[in-house]
Scaffold this motif. Structure first.
Motif, PDB file in Angstrom:
ATOM      1  N   PRO A 158       0.826  -1.210   0.000  1.00 41.72           N
ATOM      2  CA  PRO A 158       0.000   0.000   0.000  1.00 41.72           C
ATOM      3  C   PRO A 158       0.857   1.256   0.000  1.00 41.72           C
ATOM      4  CG  PRO A 158       0.077  -0.944   2.193  1.00 41.72           C
ATOM      5  CD  PRO A 158       0.762  -1.925   1.288  1.00 41.72           C
ATOM      6  N   SER A 159       0.286   2.314  -0.533  1.00 33.27           N
ATOM      7  CA  SER A 159       0.943   3.608  -0.456  1.00 33.27           C
ATOM      8  C   SER A 159       0.996   4.063   1.001  1.00 33.27           C
ATOM      9  CB  SER A 159       0.159   4.618  -1.296  1.00 33.27           C
ATOM     10  OG  SER A 159       0.598   5.935  -1.050  1.00 33.27           O
ATOM     11  N   GLU A 160       1.938   4.916   1.298  1.00 30.45           N
ATOM     12  CA  GLU A 160       2.068   5.423   2.668  1.00 30.45           C
ATOM     13  C   GLU A 160       1.257   6.693   2.895  1.00 30.45           C
ATOM     14  OE1 GLU A 160       6.190   5.823   3.567  1.00 30.45           O
ATOM     15  OE2 GLU A 160       6.596   3.670   3.404  1.00 30.45           O
ATOM     16  N   ASP A 161       0.458   7.096   1.884  1.00 32.31           N
ATOM     17  CA  ASP A 161      -0.367   8.281   2.064  1.00 32.31           C
ATOM     18  C   ASP A 161      -1.669   7.927   2.780  1.00 32.31           C
ATOM     19  OD1 ASP A 161      -1.913   7.014   0.159  1.00 32.31           O
ATOM     20  OD2 ASP A 161      -1.499   8.449  -1.445  1.00 32.31           O
ATOM     21  N   PHE A 162      -2.540   8.918   2.942  1.00 33.14           N
ATOM     22  CA  PHE A 162      -3.772   8.712   3.710  1.00 33.14           C
ATOM     23  C   PHE A 162      -4.645   7.614   3.124  1.00 33.14           C
ATOM     24  CE2 PHE A 162      -8.344   9.783   4.043  1.00 33.14           C
ATOM     25  CZ  PHE A 162      -8.511   9.490   5.390  1.00 33.14           C
ATOM     26  N   LEU A 163      -4.865   7.640   1.816  1.00 38.44           N
ATOM     27  CA  LEU A 163      -5.749   6.640   1.213  1.00 38.44           C
ATOM     28  C   LEU A 163      -5.136   5.247   1.270  1.00 38.44           C
ATOM     29  CD1 LEU A 163      -7.449   8.283  -1.896  1.00 38.44           C
ATOM     30  CD2 LEU A 163      -8.448   7.625   0.273  1.00 38.44           C
ATOM     31  N   GLY A 164      -3.835   5.162   1.075  1.00 42.36           N
ATOM     32  CA  GLY A 164      -3.179   3.860   1.179  1.00 42.36           C
ATOM     33  C   GLY A 164      -3.335   3.271   2.565  1.00 42.36           C
ATOM     34  N   ASN A 165      -3.120   4.097   3.585  1.00 39.80           N
ATOM     35  CA  ASN A 165      -3.274   3.638   4.973  1.00 39.80           C
ATOM     36  C   ASN A 165      -4.720   3.282   5.288  1.00 39.80           C
ATOM     37  OD1 ASN A 165      -0.559   3.882   5.799  1.00 39.80           O
ATOM     38  ND2 ASN A 165      -0.787   6.080   6.116  1.00 39.80           N
ATOM     39  N   THR A 166      -5.660   4.067   4.743  1.00 39.96           N
ATOM     40  CA  THR A 166      -7.074   3.804   4.972  1.00 39.96           C
ATOM     41  C   THR A 166      -7.482   2.461   4.390  1.00 39.96           C
ATOM     42  OG1 THR A 166      -7.634   6.164   4.978  1.00 39.96           O
ATOM     43  CG2 THR A 166      -9.424   4.624   4.533  1.00 39.96           C
ATOM     44  N   CYS A 167      -7.086   2.215   3.136  1.00 41.06           N
ATOM     45  CA  CYS A 167      -7.440   0.953   2.481  1.00 41.06           C
ATOM     46  C   CYS A 167      -6.800  -0.239   3.189  1.00 41.06           C
ATOM     47  CB  CYS A 167      -7.023   0.984   1.011  1.00 41.06           C
ATOM     48  SG  CYS A 167      -7.986   2.115  -0.003  1.00 41.06           S
ATOM     49  N   GLN A 168      -5.577  -0.059   3.671  1.00 43.37           N
ATOM     50  CA  GLN A 168      -4.907  -1.141   4.389  1.00 43.37           C
ATOM     51  C   GLN A 168      -5.684  -1.510   5.664  1.00 43.37           C
ATOM     52  OE1 GLN A 168      -0.945  -0.243   5.834  1.00 43.37           O
ATOM     53  NE2 GLN A 168      -0.319  -2.375   5.694  1.00 43.37           N
ATOM     54  N   LYS A 169      -6.117  -0.509   6.427  1.00 41.14           N
ATOM     55  CA  LYS A 169      -6.899  -0.760   7.649  1.00 41.14           C
ATOM     56  C   LYS A 169      -8.262  -1.360   7.302  1.00 41.14           C
ATOM     57  CE  LYS A 169      -4.722   3.058  10.155  1.00 41.14           C
ATOM     58  NZ  LYS A 169      -4.896   4.446  10.691  1.00 41.14           N
ATOM     59  N   TRP A 170      -8.857  -0.890   6.217  1.00 44.07           N
ATOM     60  CA  TRP A 170     -10.159  -1.353   5.729  1.00 44.07           C
ATOM     61  C   TRP A 170     -10.102  -2.848   5.433  1.00 44.07           C
ATOM     62  CZ3 TRP A 170     -12.470   1.605   0.900  1.00 44.07           C
ATOM     63  CH2 TRP A 170     -13.856   1.404   0.843  1.00 44.07           C
ATOM     64  N   GLU A 171      -9.084  -3.241   4.673  1.00 46.09           N
ATOM     65  CA  GLU A 171      -8.968  -4.646   4.283  1.00 46.09           C
ATOM     66  C   GLU A 171      -8.546  -5.530   5.455  1.00 46.09           C
ATOM     67  OE1 GLU A 171      -6.712  -5.170   0.691  1.00 46.09           O
ATOM     68  OE2 GLU A 171      -7.733  -3.515  -0.325  1.00 46.09           O
ATOM     69  N   LYS A 172      -7.748  -4.995   6.356  1.00 43.76           N
ATOM     70  CA  LYS A 172      -7.364  -5.769   7.542  1.00 43.76           C
ATOM     71  C   LYS A 172      -8.589  -6.127   8.367  1.00 43.76           C
ATOM     72  CE  LYS A 172      -4.381  -5.642  11.642  1.00 43.76           C
ATOM     73  NZ  LYS A 172      -3.428  -4.821  12.442  1.00 43.76           N
ATOM     74  N   ALA A 173      -9.506  -5.172   8.498  1.00 46.49           N
ATOM     75  CA  ALA A 173     -10.760  -5.433   9.228  1.00 46.49           C
ATOM     76  C   ALA A 173     -11.586  -6.498   8.513  1.00 46.49           C
ATOM     77  CB  ALA A 173     -11.558  -4.142   9.374  1.00 46.49           C
ATOM     78  N   LEU A 174     -11.605  -6.445   7.188  1.00 45.12           N
ATOM     79  CA  LEU A 174     -12.348  -7.429   6.401  1.00 45.12           C
ATOM     80  C   LEU A 174     -11.804  -8.839   6.574  1.00 45.12           C
ATOM     81  CD1 LEU A 174     -14.201  -8.434   4.041  1.00 45.12           C
ATOM     82  CD2 LEU A 174     -12.362  -7.685   2.500  1.00 45.12           C
ATOM     83  N   PHE A 175     -10.494  -8.979   6.496  1.00 46.77           N
ATOM     84  CA  PHE A 175      -9.901 -10.315   6.463  1.00 46.77           C
ATOM     85  C   PHE A 175      -9.946 -11.039   7.805  1.00 46.77           C
ATOM     86  CE2 PHE A 175      -7.471  -8.525   2.668  1.00 46.77           C
ATOM     87  CZ  PHE A 175      -8.407  -9.029   1.775  1.00 46.77           C
ATOM     88  N   GLN A 176     -10.504 -10.379   8.835  1.00 47.86           N
ATOM     89  CA  GLN A 176     -10.774 -11.081  10.084  1.00 47.86           C
ATOM     90  C   GLN A 176     -11.741 -12.248   9.855  1.00 47.86           C
ATOM     91  OE1 GLN A 176     -11.012  -8.189  13.785  1.00 47.86           O
ATOM     92  NE2 GLN A 176     -12.027  -7.206  12.039  1.00 47.86           N
ATOM     93  N   PHE A 177     -12.627 -12.105   8.863  1.00 46.80           N
ATOM     94  CA  PHE A 177     -13.622 -13.155   8.612  1.00 46.80           C
ATOM     95  C   PHE A 177     -12.971 -14.480   8.220  1.00 46.80           C
ATOM     96  CE2 PHE A 177     -16.326  -9.418   8.292  1.00 46.80           C
ATOM     97  CZ  PHE A 177     -17.506  -9.847   8.878  1.00 46.80           C
ATOM     98  N   ASN A 178     -11.773 -14.414   7.645  1.00 45.83           N
ATOM     99  CA  ASN A 178     -11.076 -15.649   7.296  1.00 45.83           C
ATOM    100  C   ASN A 178     -10.762 -16.484   8.541  1.00 45.83           C
ATOM    101  OD1 ASN A 178     -10.973 -15.280   4.448  1.00 45.83           O
ATOM    102  ND2 ASN A 178      -9.245 -13.871   4.675  1.00 45.83           N
TER     103      ASN A 178
END
Length: 302
Positions: A135-155
């Protein structure tokens, strides 16, 4: 008995079309929302994220979960308070859905969530980004990284979870295309900045069908959601003008003007990355609108 899909955040641009397509395919569709839906074909399950309340018995009736919740990134100025809201709306909603799924052993067959190509940042270069890139180190990159981390808890619950990193969604009902086309219709359209920035785009029907594909095939991991090719802002603007049969007679809109108007949000329109869709195509998904001209012709001319 028909299978059922529960959509959180289903009242937006993508959610409305996705709901229609799912119903046409024979699914029963429900929405998780803060208020009742006006769609008579959709059951609404009201939730309160602040109080962490929802009717679990209603949720238990659904086979699949699709998450589209997230405060609009380009809707308001990027203050620190707004940035916190953008992250919180995405992460807390998924955390809540995960927690109730775990606590009540909800029987979801798969979970699919929105993400964004902003994961890679806005970098106008020769690099073509794919899902293995960091991910990019900018705001959107960090946001998407946190977003997907929350999602992949379902695994962790043995529920296949996949993300759709959405590009610029093309629709005449709303979103960026409507705003970009408006000045062109008035013969006042022009590329933005130097016009060389890339615009990873996707037709509204294609991105909705990609959500359904990932849901039905119980995919895991992240998948880019954008059409073939790598179109610049200049090429995009010219293509819209051609389909609308309007001339482009003005010079490019200078970058400094966009910065004055949009502030930090100008980065989203003055810069853009090239993004690959090979991973989802190798999984078997086919885009109906892989070329920009055909997508624009369908949208504007039917």
């Amino acid at each position: 008995m028909a299978e059922s899909v529960l959509i959180s955040g289903g009242s937006g641009l993508v959610g409305k079309v996705l709901t229609t397509l799912l119903i046409e395919k024979g699914y029963k569709v429900g929405h998780i929302s803060r208020s009742a839906s006006s769609n008579p074909n959709v059951e609404t399950i009201v939730w309160d994220l602040k109080k962490k309340t929802i009717d679990i018995e209603q949720v238990k009736k659904y086979d699949y979960l699709i998450n589209l919740v997230g405060a609009g990134i380009a809707d308001k100025k990027g203050t620190e308070e707004r940035k916190e809201e953008i992250v919180r709306s995405r992460v807390e909603s998924l955390n809540f859905l995960f927690n109730i799924t775990k606590e009540h052993n909800l029987p979801f067959k798969s979970v699919v969530s929105a993400s964004a190509v902003g994961y890679y940042g806005f970098n106008t270069s020769d690099q073509i980004y794919n899902e293995t890139d960091p991910p990019s180190e900018d705001f959107l990159g960090n946001t998407c990284q946190k977003w997907e981390k929350a999602l992949f808890q379902f695994n962790e619950l043995n529920i296949p979870a996949s993300a759709v990193r959405i590009g610029l969604v093309l629709s005449t009902e709303g979103g960026a295309l409507k705003e970009l086309a408006f000045p062109i219709k008035l013969c006042a359209g022009a590329p933005l900045g130097n016009g060389k920035q890339y615009m990873p785009w996707v037709h509204i029907w294609d991105i909705c069908n990609q959500f359904i594909f990932q849901m039905e095939h119980k995919l895991k991991g992240s998948y880019n959601g954008c059409a073939d090719g790598h179109v610049t802002n200049k090429e995009f603007t010219e293509a819209v003008a051609q389909v609308l049969k309007k001339p482009l007679i003005l010079p490019n809109v200078p970058a400094f003007v966009m910065k004055v108007i949009l502030g930090q949000r100008s980065l989203m329109v003055l810069n853009g990355s090239r993004v690959s869709n090979e991973k989802i195509k190798k999984a078997g998904f086919k885009y109906d609108f892989s070329k920009l001209n055909s997508a624009l012709q369908e949208l504007f001319n039917g």
